[in-house]
Design a protein around this motif. Structure first.
Motif, PDB file in Angstrom:
ATOM      1  N   LYS A   1       0.849  -1.181   0.000  1.00 60.96           N
ATOM      2  CA  LYS A   1       0.000   0.000   0.000  1.00 60.96           C
ATOM      3  C   LYS A   1       0.892   1.242   0.000  1.00 60.96           C
ATOM      4  CE  LYS A   1      -4.002  -2.164   0.489  1.00 60.96           C
ATOM      5  NZ  LYS A   1      -5.086  -2.094  -0.505  1.00 60.96           N
ATOM      6  N   PRO A   2       0.302   2.423  -0.254  1.00 59.15           N
ATOM      7  CA  PRO A   2       1.121   3.650  -0.262  1.00 59.15           C
ATOM      8  C   PRO A   2       2.021   3.834   0.956  1.00 59.15           C
ATOM      9  CG  PRO A   2      -1.025   4.121  -1.185  1.00 59.15           C
ATOM     10  CD  PRO A   2      -1.076   2.693  -0.714  1.00 59.15           C
ATOM     11  N   PRO A   3       1.574   3.528   2.192  1.00 62.11           N
ATOM     12  CA  PRO A   3       2.494   3.723   3.321  1.00 62.11           C
ATOM     13  C   PRO A   3       3.761   2.878   3.222  1.00 62.11           C
ATOM     14  CG  PRO A   3       0.240   3.547   4.110  1.00 62.11           C
ATOM     15  CD  PRO A   3       0.217   3.182   2.657  1.00 62.11           C
ATOM     16  N   GLN A   4       3.606   1.620   2.775  1.00 63.17           N
ATOM     17  CA  GLN A   4       4.779   0.760   2.646  1.00 63.17           C
ATOM     18  C   GLN A   4       5.686   1.222   1.504  1.00 63.17           C
ATOM     19  OE1 GLN A   4       1.642  -0.540   3.055  1.00 63.17           O
ATOM     20  NE2 GLN A   4       1.925  -1.214   5.169  1.00 63.17           N
ATOM     21  N   MET A   5       5.062   1.619   0.386  1.00 63.19           N
ATOM     22  CA  MET A   5       5.843   2.120  -0.743  1.00 63.19           C
ATOM     23  C   MET A   5       6.645   3.349  -0.349  1.00 63.19           C
ATOM     24  SD  MET A   5       3.168   1.685  -3.935  1.00 63.19           S
ATOM     25  CE  MET A   5       4.277   2.532  -5.052  1.00 63.19           C
ATOM     26  N   GLN A   6       5.974   4.303   0.290  1.00 62.24           N
ATOM     27  CA  GLN A   6       6.663   5.531   0.678  1.00 62.24           C
ATOM     28  C   GLN A   6       7.751   5.250   1.704  1.00 62.24           C
ATOM     29  OE1 GLN A   6       4.177   9.189   1.183  1.00 62.24           O
ATOM     30  NE2 GLN A   6       2.457   7.797   0.810  1.00 62.24           N
ATOM     31  N   ALA A   7       7.478   4.315   2.608  1.00 60.60           N
ATOM     32  CA  ALA A   7       8.488   3.986   3.625  1.00 60.60           C
ATOM     33  C   ALA A   7       9.765   3.486   2.975  1.00 60.60           C
ATOM     34  CB  ALA A   7       7.931   2.947   4.588  1.00 60.60           C
ATOM     35  N   LEU A   8       9.626   2.632   1.959  1.00 54.47           N
ATOM     36  CA  LEU A   8      10.807   2.104   1.280  1.00 54.47           C
ATOM     37  C   LEU A   8      11.478   3.173   0.429  1.00 54.47           C
ATOM     38  CD1 LEU A   8      12.614  -0.290   0.657  1.00 54.47           C
ATOM     39  CD2 LEU A   8      11.046  -0.939  -1.164  1.00 54.47           C
ATOM     40  N   LEU A   9      10.689   3.894  -0.364  1.00 54.12           N
ATOM     41  CA  LEU A   9      11.254   4.881  -1.283  1.00 54.12           C
ATOM     42  C   LEU A   9      11.908   6.045  -0.556  1.00 54.12           C
ATOM     43  CD1 LEU A   9       8.401   4.951  -3.952  1.00 54.12           C
ATOM     44  CD2 LEU A   9      10.618   3.846  -4.155  1.00 54.12           C
ATOM     45  N   HIS A  10      11.408   6.391   0.621  1.00 58.42           N
ATOM     46  CA  HIS A  10      11.937   7.533   1.362  1.00 58.42           C
ATOM     47  C   HIS A  10      12.912   7.121   2.456  1.00 58.42           C
ATOM     48  CE1 HIS A  10       8.166  10.069   0.109  1.00 58.42           C
ATOM     49  NE2 HIS A  10       9.045   9.896  -0.874  1.00 58.42           N
ATOM     50  N   SER A  11      13.327   5.854   2.418  1.00 58.08           N
ATOM     51  CA  SER A  11      14.280   5.389   3.440  1.00 58.08           C
ATOM     52  C   SER A  11      15.713   5.780   3.116  1.00 58.08           C
ATOM     53  CB  SER A  11      14.183   3.869   3.592  1.00 58.08           C
ATOM     54  OG  SER A  11      14.562   3.218   2.383  1.00 58.08           O
TER      55      SER A  11
ATOM     56  N   MET B   1      18.260   6.869  -4.785  1.00 57.99           N
ATOM     57  CA  MET B   1      17.493   5.716  -5.245  1.00 57.99           C
ATOM     58  C   MET B   1      16.871   6.025  -6.589  1.00 57.99           C
ATOM     59  SD  MET B   1      14.187   3.692  -3.647  1.00 57.99           S
ATOM     60  CE  MET B   1      15.092   2.668  -2.502  1.00 57.99           C
ATOM     61  N   ILE B   2      16.927   5.052  -7.490  1.00 57.30           N
ATOM     62  CA  ILE B   2      16.252   5.132  -8.790  1.00 57.30           C
ATOM     63  C   ILE B   2      15.399   3.875  -8.923  1.00 57.30           C
ATOM     64  CG2 ILE B   2      16.547   5.214 -11.302  1.00 57.30           C
ATOM     65  CD1 ILE B   2      19.311   6.489 -10.795  1.00 57.30           C
ATOM     66  N   VAL B   3      14.138   4.044  -9.293  1.00 53.93           N
ATOM     67  CA  VAL B   3      13.215   2.925  -9.413  1.00 53.93           C
ATOM     68  C   VAL B   3      12.980   2.612 -10.881  1.00 53.93           C
ATOM     69  CG1 VAL B   3      10.926   2.052  -8.851  1.00 53.93           C
ATOM     70  CG2 VAL B   3      12.083   3.594  -7.275  1.00 53.93           C
ATOM     71  N   LEU B   4      12.958   1.326 -11.210  1.00 53.93           N
ATOM     72  CA  LEU B   4      12.569   0.913 -12.554  1.00 53.93           C
ATOM     73  C   LEU B   4      11.065   0.682 -12.556  1.00 53.93           C
ATOM     74  CD1 LEU B   4      15.376  -1.714 -13.331  1.00 53.93           C
ATOM     75  CD2 LEU B   4      15.346   0.728 -13.892  1.00 53.93           C
ATOM     76  N   ASP B   5      10.327   1.497 -13.308  1.00 49.97           N
ATOM     77  CA  ASP B   5       8.878   1.270 -13.477  1.00 49.97           C
ATOM     78  C   ASP B   5       8.760   0.117 -14.461  1.00 49.97           C
ATOM     79  OD1 ASP B   5       6.175   1.448 -13.397  1.00 49.97           O
ATOM     80  OD2 ASP B   5       6.048   3.545 -14.023  1.00 49.97           O
ATOM     81  N   LEU B   6       8.822  -1.078 -13.935  1.00 53.21           N
ATOM     82  CA  LEU B   6       9.229  -2.270 -14.678  1.00 53.21           C
ATOM     83  C   LEU B   6       8.277  -2.695 -15.787  1.00 53.21           C
ATOM     84  CD1 LEU B   6      11.720  -4.158 -14.286  1.00 53.21           C
ATOM     85  CD2 LEU B   6      10.173  -5.741 -13.175  1.00 53.21           C
ATOM     86  N   PHE B   7       6.990  -2.442 -15.619  1.00 54.86           N
ATOM     87  CA  PHE B   7       5.974  -2.931 -16.558  1.00 54.86           C
ATOM     88  C   PHE B   7       5.158  -1.748 -17.079  1.00 54.86           C
ATOM     89  CE2 PHE B   7       2.706  -6.684 -16.888  1.00 54.86           C
ATOM     90  CZ  PHE B   7       2.927  -6.749 -18.241  1.00 54.86           C
ATOM     91  N   ALA B   8       5.855  -0.643 -17.370  1.00 60.07           N
ATOM     92  CA  ALA B   8       5.182   0.628 -17.631  1.00 60.07           C
ATOM     93  C   ALA B   8       4.347   0.618 -18.901  1.00 60.07           C
ATOM     94  CB  ALA B   8       6.204   1.760 -17.693  1.00 60.07           C
TER      95      ALA B   8
ATOM     96  N   ASN C   1      -0.085   6.423 -10.582  1.00 63.13           N
ATOM     97  CA  ASN C   1      -0.892   6.380  -9.356  1.00 63.13           C
ATOM     98  C   ASN C   1      -0.043   6.372  -8.092  1.00 63.13           C
ATOM     99  OD1 ASN C   1       0.117   3.776  -9.367  1.00 63.13           O
ATOM    100  ND2 ASN C   1      -1.801   2.833 -10.024  1.00 63.13           N
ATOM    101  N   SER C   2       1.195   6.813  -8.202  1.00 60.45           N
ATOM    102  CA  SER C   2       2.060   6.876  -7.019  1.00 60.45           C
ATOM    103  C   SER C   2       2.709   8.239  -6.882  1.00 60.45           C
ATOM    104  CB  SER C   2       3.148   5.798  -7.098  1.00 60.45           C
ATOM    105  OG  SER C   2       4.017   6.066  -8.181  1.00 60.45           O
TER     106      SER C   2
END
Length: 776
Positions: free
Chosen positions: A391-401, A407-414, A422-423
């Protein structure tokens, strides 16, 4: 002449014009780019590397081009390539075209651009037709570019390449000769941020102070290393020979050396917390927990439930730092970007955002202790999970850690499921818009060209965009070259190219190939089915509708297995007829032959889906004669497709198996490697005597030899049990069929039969005969 693509699946020529780019990037990214630029090889080394690419690609024109590395100032602060006419007078076959670029990758991309759009040439993988250069004029006659020349800028800094599992599905048996070809292809496609995952087991071997026997329980076999690395499994397919460690480490050094010469920035692996079980004995007080099951049949702890070191344990950072430092010791200071995927298809011990944040912080701390400028690159695959965990809280916790820009994220299945939308742009985290497209290296003609041509532009120009690159993350390569040709160009296009979208490459969602030949239904057709008449009517509507773009057999009231069909079969059969008609003029072209075999295979595999369904309807009507008729036709289609595939070097099982065996140092290793190669493309994972692997046919392939000796006996055995069921007037005995089939599969996986590595037969004549036979 530009390469001829399959008529029903072709894109139009992409427009040549390209506007200049004005893209504002965060200061942290700019700082990173400057640091990475400082690590590149010298201009002279990169120019020599670009010349070497030209020599391997087009040795006859080695003196026709002049290459030069230029600063980003020449390109208005961005990476770019410039193509101009070379006006200095020279005698003989001297330079005609000048190509400048900010790196050797840019120069190679400029060369590819020139050959494609000025000369009508085409560069593809060998397995999809190879290099088509017959249209390139002889030295001294190359076409001129317009007076002002061409300048193409990258709208975003990076063009990323590879999935963490490509190393197992496609690269696992490659030697340096094959890798050199791939690196040339990467440079010509403009890839400047490739994953470099080869050889990491040797690093772990040096990093973990445990015995070889204990590591054998940690590493998977060669064809399953990707999933051992991610903590999905352990030991499956092993033990990993020590010779493999040395061999792959040597290969990794060759790969990295060439990447650096070409001006690429390699992405190296890092520590995610996945540890051998032996560490529990060595560090009894360490906080080590066991993860859950990942796709085993019966939760066998011999393969499943890997061990995770808690991020709060000081040992986590210690191990992670040591791993980074060991890589720097082996390879030198070659990058600041490291891949780490936490909980890839696994669930964390808790969904508490505080735990997720602590894990992310520990991963980054370990990286930065080993490399003070480290940047974490993460596949965004976990965010596509259908579970309620991310969920958004878990996503933000990881991305903002981690600090911003680290950090660079691969939007893997864009191309199908873009997460950036939606994020809130990954909550402000820089990301790469990626094409996933292929799963398991399956062979099927499909793609989403309209999404590829528009998605990256929409993402980059959206409000508050944090997009910093485009990428290709297919699980398996060497299929559907038109899809990757377009995606590669999006690294250099600031606007949306005009694309002709027809049938097979229309906008639909597809993952694995579920054609019944290669993914045979494991089910009991004796179960209630409802009205046969209504099911047939629904089927015919789907088959005849030109607008059908999703899946065949979507009726929710049906308990029939589903097979893919997202276009009008009638139109594709007509396209095949037209394609065959052009064969007399084009039969000498390798790209034509590849497309011919692939299209004919596609048409026949869809026909087989229909025939299979007819057989199941006959079984439920207790019509033994019709069941036999349709069953025999299904088996004959398998035989005929195998003969067709055997006529092209690029559709042979033997190539896969022999490349595995060639890496072996002794007969014992050879036997292990061949078992790995056979198992990955069939059962994949563990079985019991009565239950197939949950991943069976995940990596299915349309390869000659595999159809004749594996898929055909499976279908034949199944239809035999169906016939026996009608003869005895009893329900289909699914368990008995599974027992017989699984026993056969286990025997085939352990077999050592030698399969051809050279094609036989006339592909055009075979395809014409099959068309006449089935479509008259």
């Amino acid at each position: 002449m530009y390469t001829l693509k399959t008529l029903i699946f072709i894109t139009t020529l992409l427009i040549l014009t390209q506007s200049s780019v004005a893209l504002s990037r965060p200061e942290a990214i700019e700082s990173l780019l400057k640091r990475l630029d400082s690590k590149r090889a010298s201009s002279s080394v990169q120019e020599s590397a670009a010349i070497a690419v030209l020599k391997r690609l087009l040795p006859s024109h080695i003196h026709s081009f002049v290459f030069e590395i230029v600063s980003k100032d020449v390109c208005r602060g961005h990476s770019c390539f410039l193509i101009n006419n070379y006006y200095k007078k020279s005698s003989g076959n001297g330079p005609e075209i000048s190509i400048k670029g900010t790196t050797a990758v840019e120069i190679a991309s400029g060369l590819h651009w020139y050959l494609k759009y000025q000369c009508g040439a085409h560069v593809s993988w060998d397995k999809t037709g190879g290099v088509q250069i017959a249209s390139i004029p002889r030295p001294g006659s190359l076409p001129l570019v317009k007076d002002k020349g061409v300048m193409i800028q990258r709208p975003v800094p990076w063009n990323y390449y590879q999935n963490v599992v490509t190393s197992s599905y496609s690269y696992v048996w490659w030697n340096w000769e094959r890798w050199e070809k791939e690196l040339d292809w990467m440079a010509l496609q403009g890839i400047n941020l490739p994953l470099a995952f080869t050889g990491q087991e040797a690093i772990w071997h040096k990093n973990f102070n445990i015995t070889t026997e204990e590591l054998n329980d940690f590493f998977g076999g060669p064809a399953f290393l990707a999933w051992a690395r991610m903590g999905n499994l352990h030991s499956w397919g092993g033990p990993l020979p020590h010779n493999w460690l040395d061999q792959q480490l040597c290969l990794q050094k060759q790969i990295l050396s060439r990447m650096l010469e070409l001006g690429m920035t390699p992405v190296l692996p890092s520590f995610s917390g996945n540890v051998p079980a032996a560490l529990k004995k060595i560090f009894p007080s360490a906080n080590i927990t066991r993860l859950g099951d990942w796709n085993t049949v019966d939760k066998n702890p011999r393969w499943c439930c890997t061990y995770l070191l808690n991020p709060s344990d000081p040992l986590f950072v210690e191990i992670g730092e040591a791993f980074i430092r060991q890589q720097v010791k082996e390879y030198g200071d070659v990058t600041d970007i490291y891949n780490c995927d936490t909980f890839n298809e696994n669930s964390p011990p808790t969904s508490d955002p505080a735990y997720i944040s602590s894990l992310g912080a520990a991963v980054y701390k370990a990286m930065s202790r080993g490399d003070k400028d480290a940047v974490w690159l993460m596949q965004g695959w976990l965010f596509y999970s259908d579970s309620a965990f991310w969920k958004p809280p878990q996503m933000q916790a990881l991305l903002h850690s981690v600090p911003f820009g680290k950090m660079i994220v691969l939007d893997l299945f864009a191309e199908a499921k873009p997460i950036w939308k939606n994020s809130s742009q990954f909550y402000g985290t820089p990301y790469v818009w990626c094409l996933l497209h292929n799963f398991g290296g399956n062979i099927e003609m499909y793609g989403i060209l309209d999404a590829i041509s528009s998605g990256p532009v929409d993402a980059r120009t959206s409000d508050n965009s944090t997009m910093v690159g485009v990428g290709m993350c297919m699980e398996g390569i060497e299929q559907n070259p038109v899809v990757y040709e377009l995606m590669s160009e999006m690294a250099f296009r600031s606007g949306k190219p005009q694309v002709l979208v027809i049938s097979g490459f229309s906008h639909f969602l597809l993952d694995h190939n579920t054609d019944f030949i290669v993914k045979f239904p494991d089910w009991d057709p004796s179960l209630n089915f409802g009205s046969d008449k209504s099911q047939q009517d629904n089927m015919q509507i789907l088959l005849s509708s030109p607008g059908t773009r999703r899946f065949l057999f979507q009726d929710k009231s049906s308990d029939f297995p589903e097979a893919h069909l997202w276009y009008s079969t009638q139109e594709v059969v007509q396209a095949l007829w037209l394609f065959l008609d052009a064969g007399n003029d084009l039969r000498g072209s390798l790209t034509y032959r590849y497309d011919l075999v692939d299209l004919t295979r596609q048409v026949l595999s869809k026909l087989a889906n229909q025939v299979y369904r007819d057989a199941m309807i006959a079984f439920r009507r207790k019509d033994a004669r019709a069941l036999n008729l349709h069953g025999q036709k299904f088996l004959q289609i398998i035989k005929d497709i195998d003969v067709l595939l055997a006529s092209d070097d690029n559709f042979l099982l033997g190539t896969w198996l022999e490349s595995a065996k060639k890496l072996a140092a002794d007969p014992s290793d050879m036997k292990l490697y061949e078992w790995n190669a056979r198992t990955q493309v069939t059962m994949w994972y563990d079985t019991t005597t009565t239950n197939q692997s949950q991943l069976h046919d995940y990596a299915n392939k349309f390869w000659s030899g595999l159809l004749e000796d594996y898929y055909l006996p499976r279908a034949s055995t199944y239809f035999g049990h169906l016939t026996k069921s009608l003869e005895e007037n009893k329900n289909f005995k699914l368990t008995e069929w599974r027992k017989e089939w699984i026993a056969f599969s286990n025997k085939w996986q352990a077999d050592t039969k030698i399969y051809p590595v050279k094609a036989k037969g006339d592909a055009l004549a075979i395809a014409k005969a099959l068309y006449k036979k089935y479509f008259g």
